[in-house]
Write a protein that holds these residues in place. Structure first.
Motif, short mmCIF file in Angstrom:
data_model
loop_
_atom_site.label_atom_id
_atom_site.label_comp_id
_atom_site.label_asym_id
_atom_site.label_seq_id
_atom_site.Cartn_x
_atom_site.Cartn_y
_atom_site.Cartn_z
N UNK A 1 0.83 -1.20 0.00
CA UNK A 1 0.00 0.00 0.00
C UNK A 1 0.87 1.25 0.00
N UNK A 2 0.26 2.36 -0.41
CA UNK A 2 0.96 3.64 -0.36
C UNK A 2 1.37 3.97 1.06
N UNK A 3 0.53 3.59 2.02
CA UNK A 3 0.82 3.85 3.43
C UNK A 3 2.09 3.13 3.87
N UNK A 4 2.34 1.95 3.32
CA UNK A 4 3.56 1.21 3.66
C UNK A 4 4.79 1.96 3.17
N UNK A 5 4.73 2.45 1.94
CA UNK A 5 5.85 3.23 1.40
C UNK A 5 6.06 4.48 2.25
N UNK A 6 4.99 5.15 2.58
CA UNK A 6 5.07 6.34 3.42
C UNK A 6 5.70 6.02 4.77
N UNK A 7 5.29 4.93 5.38
CA UNK A 7 5.83 4.54 6.69
C UNK A 7 7.32 4.20 6.62
N UNK A 8 7.74 3.57 5.54
CA UNK A 8 9.17 3.26 5.37
C UNK A 8 9.96 4.56 5.25
N UNK A 9 9.46 5.48 4.43
CA UNK A 9 10.17 6.75 4.23
C UNK A 9 10.22 7.57 5.52
N UNK A 10 9.18 7.49 6.33
CA UNK A 10 9.15 8.23 7.59
C UNK A 10 9.97 7.54 8.69
N UNK A 11 10.33 6.28 8.46
CA UNK A 11 11.08 5.54 9.45
C UNK A 11 10.22 4.85 10.49
N UNK A 12 8.92 4.75 10.21
CA UNK A 12 8.00 4.12 11.15
C UNK A 12 7.83 2.62 10.91
N UNK A 13 8.36 2.12 9.82
CA UNK A 13 8.18 0.71 9.47
C UNK A 13 9.48 0.15 8.93
N UNK A 14 9.86 -1.01 9.43
CA UNK A 14 11.07 -1.68 8.99
C UNK A 14 10.66 -2.80 8.02
#
Length: 63
Positions: free
Chosen positions: A27-40
């Motif tokens: 999802x777009x949210x996953x990409x966003x979370x990776x870029x923000x550093x919230x998801x590994x």
């Protein structure tokens, strides 16, 4: 830690978060979370992102 290298590589290819997400099957949210550093991301997802952006793991994810 924010992933500015990934964001920069995505922008250099003129891809939106949504477009990259569709290329790698998340999802777009996953990409966003990776870029923000919230998801590994998993190594499998890291490799898919690297392939889509024509970068290596070192260039995008490792310091």
């Amino acid at each position: 830690m924010k992933n500015l290298r990934m964001k920069s590589a995505r922008a250099a290819k003129d891809l939106s978060q949504q477009a990259l997400a569709e290329l790698v099957g998340v999802s777009r949210q996953t990409i966003n979370s990776i870029e923000k550093g919230d998801y590994n991301p998993t190594i499998k997802l890291c490799l898919a992102i690297c392939k889509a952006l024509d970068k290596t793991l070192d260039e995008l994810f490792w310091e």
